[in-house]
Design a protein around this motif. Sequence first.
Motif, short mmCIF file in Angstrom:
data_model
loop_
_atom_site.label_atom_id
_atom_site.label_comp_id
_atom_site.label_asym_id
_atom_site.label_seq_id
_atom_site.Cartn_x
_atom_site.Cartn_y
_atom_site.Cartn_z
N SER A 176 -4.68 29.56 -54.24
CA SER A 176 -6.05 28.58 -53.94
C SER A 176 -6.28 27.82 -52.97
O SER A 176 -4.67 26.94 -52.47
N SER A 177 -7.29 26.85 -52.15
CA SER A 177 -7.41 25.99 -52.44
C SER A 177 -7.45 24.81 -53.06
O SER A 177 -7.76 23.45 -52.25
N GLU A 178 -6.89 24.66 -54.09
CA GLU A 178 -6.72 23.77 -55.41
C GLU A 178 -6.29 22.49 -54.25
O GLU A 178 -6.13 21.18 -54.72
N ALA A 179 -4.33 22.61 -53.86
CA ALA A 179 -3.55 22.07 -53.60
C ALA A 179 -2.61 22.38 -52.59
O ALA A 179 -3.23 23.85 -52.66
N ARG A 180 -2.45 21.48 -51.54
CA ARG A 180 -1.44 22.45 -50.94
C ARG A 180 -0.47 23.56 -51.53
O ARG A 180 0.74 22.85 -52.49
N ASN A 181 -0.37 24.65 -51.29
CA ASN A 181 0.55 25.66 -51.81
C ASN A 181 0.24 25.90 -52.84
O ASN A 181 1.69 26.02 -53.61
N HIS A 182 -0.74 25.77 -53.31
CA HIS A 182 -1.07 26.10 -55.02
C HIS A 182 -1.24 27.28 -55.58
O HIS A 182 -1.56 28.17 -54.88
N THR A 183 -0.40 27.38 -56.70
CA THR A 183 -0.07 29.23 -56.99
C THR A 183 -0.75 29.18 -58.36
O THR A 183 -0.77 28.18 -59.24
N GLN A 184 -1.53 29.71 -58.59
CA GLN A 184 -2.87 30.05 -59.74
C GLN A 184 -1.66 31.73 -60.37
O GLN A 184 -1.39 32.98 -59.46
N GLN A 185 -1.39 31.84 -61.38
CA GLN A 185 -1.52 33.02 -62.71
C GLN A 185 -2.21 33.72 -63.10
O GLN A 185 -2.98 32.73 -63.79
N TRP A 186 -2.31 34.76 -63.63
CA TRP A 186 -3.93 35.27 -64.21
C TRP A 186 -3.24 37.03 -64.78
O TRP A 186 -2.34 37.32 -64.73
N SER A 187 -3.37 36.73 -65.89
CA SER A 187 -2.93 37.68 -66.44
C SER A 187 -4.28 39.07 -65.79
O SER A 187 -4.89 38.67 -65.25
N LYS A 188 -3.56 39.99 -65.97
CA LYS A 188 -4.13 41.44 -64.27
C LYS A 188 -5.84 41.37 -65.43
O LYS A 188 -6.84 41.61 -65.03
N SER A 189 -5.82 41.26 -66.85
CA SER A 189 -7.49 41.76 -67.61
C SER A 189 -8.32 40.39 -66.94
O SER A 189 -9.39 40.88 -66.29
N ASP A 190 -7.78 39.52 -66.54
CA ASP A 190 -8.71 38.11 -66.34
C ASP A 190 -8.77 38.26 -65.01
O ASP A 190 -9.55 38.11 -64.39
#
Length: 211
Positions: A176-190
């Motif tokens: 995401s564009s939140e921070a440089r090389n920032h990773t977000q993890q999501w549950s499949k349902s979310d």
Amino acid sequence: MLDELPALGLDTSGRRHLPMPRTPTPESLLQKNPFCKVFGFAAPSGLHNVSGPCSLACVLDYYRIGWSHIPKASDGHAANDDFILEVMRWSGAPDLLGGVWGTSPAKMLESLQKAELEACWYVGGTEEDTLEFIRLELLDHRPVIVLLDYTPLTHSNRLEWQVVFQMDAHSIYTKSSEARNHTQQWSKSDFGRLLCNSIPGCNRTLITAAK
């Protein structure tokens, strides 16, 4: 205000309906956790509604497309702000209401095609088919740009482009564009819920790109 988007002349002519898988996925592939090694870029300080250019930058960088005059950062990738500002200039994104609404799917598609990538914009699949389609793209080493709708969480009109680069049995991972090389993890349902939006003709938007 999301319902006002069609009045803005949102171009949906380039979209395609998500194709159904023609053959069952081989068992050998079902055991793999799809992964693409991508690098993420952040919104420059003071700029808003630029998740589109940041996602474009992520995909361009993955395919080693860029500009020689952009300096490199210590991590070997293009200097963040210089790269994003150049992507914005080159692509014309964000393009909706002078950038207030961010970047349209049509502009994302046009920009990737301008970079001579084989890009497609898909909409309308079921949640199950959409997740399986993303998984198969990742297995072919192609990251997928998605449009996520945070409105159910924030109670405000907030949509954001992100780039899916990894899946496993329980989670989906995005840049995401939140921070440089920032990773977000999501549950499949979310993740499946956030893929849904109220923009006519844009529900469960995916954009793919291949070189």
